[in-house]
Design a protein around this motif. Structure first.
Motif, PDB file in Angstrom:
ATOM      1  N   ALA A   1       0.826  -1.210   0.000  1.00 17.38           N
ATOM      2  CA  ALA A   1       0.000   0.000   0.000  1.00 17.38           C
ATOM      3  C   ALA A   1       0.859   1.258   0.000  1.00 17.38           C
ATOM      4  N   ILE A   2       1.967   1.225   0.743  1.00 18.94           N
ATOM      5  CA  ILE A   2       2.892   2.363   0.749  1.00 18.94           C
ATOM      6  C   ILE A   2       3.484   2.563  -0.642  1.00 18.94           C
ATOM      7  N   ARG A   3       3.895   1.471  -1.276  1.00 18.94           N
ATOM      8  CA  ARG A   3       4.481   1.562  -2.619  1.00 18.94           C
ATOM      9  C   ARG A   3       3.487   2.116  -3.633  1.00 18.94           C
ATOM     10  N   ALA A   4       2.200   1.810  -3.443  1.00 19.82           N
ATOM     11  CA  ALA A   4       1.180   2.212  -4.410  1.00 19.82           C
ATOM     12  C   ALA A   4       0.698   3.641  -4.219  1.00 19.82           C
ATOM     13  N   SER A   5       1.061   4.286  -3.105  1.00 17.23           N
ATOM     14  CA  SER A   5       0.417   5.534  -2.694  1.00 17.23           C
ATOM     15  C   SER A   5       1.187   6.783  -3.089  1.00 17.23           C
ATOM     16  N   ASP A   6       0.418   7.832  -3.356  1.00 15.71           N
ATOM     17  CA  ASP A   6       0.966   9.180  -3.439  1.00 15.71           C
ATOM     18  C   ASP A   6       0.852   9.865  -2.081  1.00 15.71           C
ATOM     19  N   LEU A   7      -0.193   9.502  -1.333  1.00 15.54           N
ATOM     20  CA  LEU A   7      -0.440  10.069  -0.006  1.00 15.54           C
ATOM     21  C   LEU A   7      -0.785   8.944   0.944  1.00 15.54           C
ATOM     22  N   LEU A   8      -0.146   8.935   2.116  1.00 19.58           N
ATOM     23  CA  LEU A   8      -0.429   7.947   3.149  1.00 19.58           C
ATOM     24  C   LEU A   8      -1.077   8.670   4.324  1.00 19.58           C
ATOM     25  N   VAL A   9      -2.288   8.251   4.698  1.00 21.39           N
ATOM     26  CA  VAL A   9      -3.016   8.859   5.812  1.00 21.39           C
ATOM     27  C   VAL A   9      -2.928   7.916   7.000  1.00 21.39           C
TER      28      VAL A   9
ATOM     29  N   HIS B   1       3.914  11.077   0.326  1.00 23.61           N
ATOM     30  CA  HIS B   1       3.677  12.115   1.325  1.00 23.61           C
ATOM     31  C   HIS B   1       2.835  11.480   2.432  1.00 23.61           C
ATOM     32  N   VAL B   2       3.135  11.781   3.708  1.00 21.47           N
ATOM     33  CA  VAL B   2       2.394  11.183   4.817  1.00 21.47           C
ATOM     34  C   VAL B   2       1.793  12.270   5.700  1.00 21.47           C
ATOM     35  N   VAL B   3       0.543  12.055   6.113  1.00 24.52           N
ATOM     36  CA  VAL B   3      -0.138  12.963   7.029  1.00 24.52           C
ATOM     37  C   VAL B   3      -0.803  12.143   8.123  1.00 24.52           C
ATOM     38  N   CYS B   4      -1.014  12.761   9.277  1.00 24.66           N
ATOM     39  CA  CYS B   4      -1.696  12.104  10.392  1.00 24.66           C
ATOM     40  C   CYS B   4      -3.105  12.667  10.543  1.00 24.66           C
ATOM     41  N   LEU B   5      -4.054  11.790  10.783  1.00 26.81           N
ATOM     42  CA  LEU B   5      -5.436  12.171  11.016  1.00 26.81           C
ATOM     43  C   LEU B   5      -5.846  11.689  12.401  1.00 26.81           C
ATOM     44  N   LEU B   6      -6.218  12.617  13.286  1.00 25.90           N
ATOM     45  CA  LEU B   6      -6.666  12.238  14.619  1.00 25.90           C
ATOM     46  C   LEU B   6      -8.135  11.835  14.565  1.00 25.90           C
TER      47      LEU B   6
END
Length: 232
Positions: free
Chosen positions: A120-128, A160-165
């Protein structure tokens, strides 16, 4: 309110993966996002990797979609069972709509190498990274950043990685402390947050129903913010 939204996505579209521990509201969030993006005119498809190793998690996105009446609007986008890890990126790319989104809903986070998470990381442009606001969550963030380092070493790709609370009590103030800790670790935390709600109309009670749409709701704000992040 006018729901139309200028589509910022390139011709080839973008892919977003949602990761986090079990019960972090990944599937719930994704179901609501799909409906919001549909209303906003953003084409999308979803890939459920909850059971990519044959062990489906309860409350999966695919199970949710299959519970809805065929005559209803459903979740606003098709939901596919994700293939095995080696084929995930190719299938996600193949099914992604023109100027649209492919979304990957993963199972509970596991650092093991032979599972869907690295794929999933390899396939992603953005990781939430969906996180419950407890003091231990920064360690989960560190684990995922370590996995991203591994993927970058192997493939040269780093999303790119972002955190969602998610699932926090708005009156408890815990989210502010966790937000600060995560930011001190160098993680970008989204402005949008998904509160816990056990009311009949709350997100926690929405599984198996057609998600409600409300302009400027938490989910609507998140849908807009993610469109900004995935095109950075």
């Amino acid at each position: 309110m006018d729901w139309t939204w200028k589509n910022p996505l390139p011709e080839e579209g973008r892919t977003i993966s949602f990761v986090g521990k079990g019960g972090s509201a990944k599937s719930t969030t994704l179901a609501h996002l799909l409906r919001n993006w549909k209303k906003m005119g953003i084409p999308a498809v979803a890939h459920d990797a909850d059971d990519s190793d044959g062990q489906e998690e309860p409350g999966s996105l695919l199970a949710w979609a299959e519970m809805l009446p065929v005559h209803s609007e459903g979740l606003g986008a098709p939901v596919y069972r994700a293939p095995a890890a080696p084929s995930l990126k190719a299938e996600v790319d193949r099914l992604r709509p023109r100027r649209g989104l492919s979304l990957i809903d993963t199972k509970a986070w596991d650092r093991g190498k032979q599972n869907s998470h690295l794929a999933a990381i390899r396939a992603s442009d953005l990781l939430v990274l969906a996180l419950y606001p407890s003091g231990m969550e920064k360690f989960r963030g560190a684990s995922i950043l370590g996995a991203m380092d591994e993927v970058e070493t192997m493939s040269g790709h780093r999303p790119h990685v972002v955190c969602l609370l998610t699932r926090f009590n708005p009156s408890a103030g815990a989210a502010d402390g966790v937000r600060k800790e995560l930011e001190e670790e160098g993680l970008h935390v989204l402005k949008s947050e998904i509160p816990a709600s056990e009311s009949k109309t709350g997100y926690a009670q929405s599984f198996g129903t057609v998600p409600r749409l409300k302009a400027d709701s938490d989910m609507h704000q998140l849908a807009k913010e993610l469109l900004v992040e995935v095109t950075r």
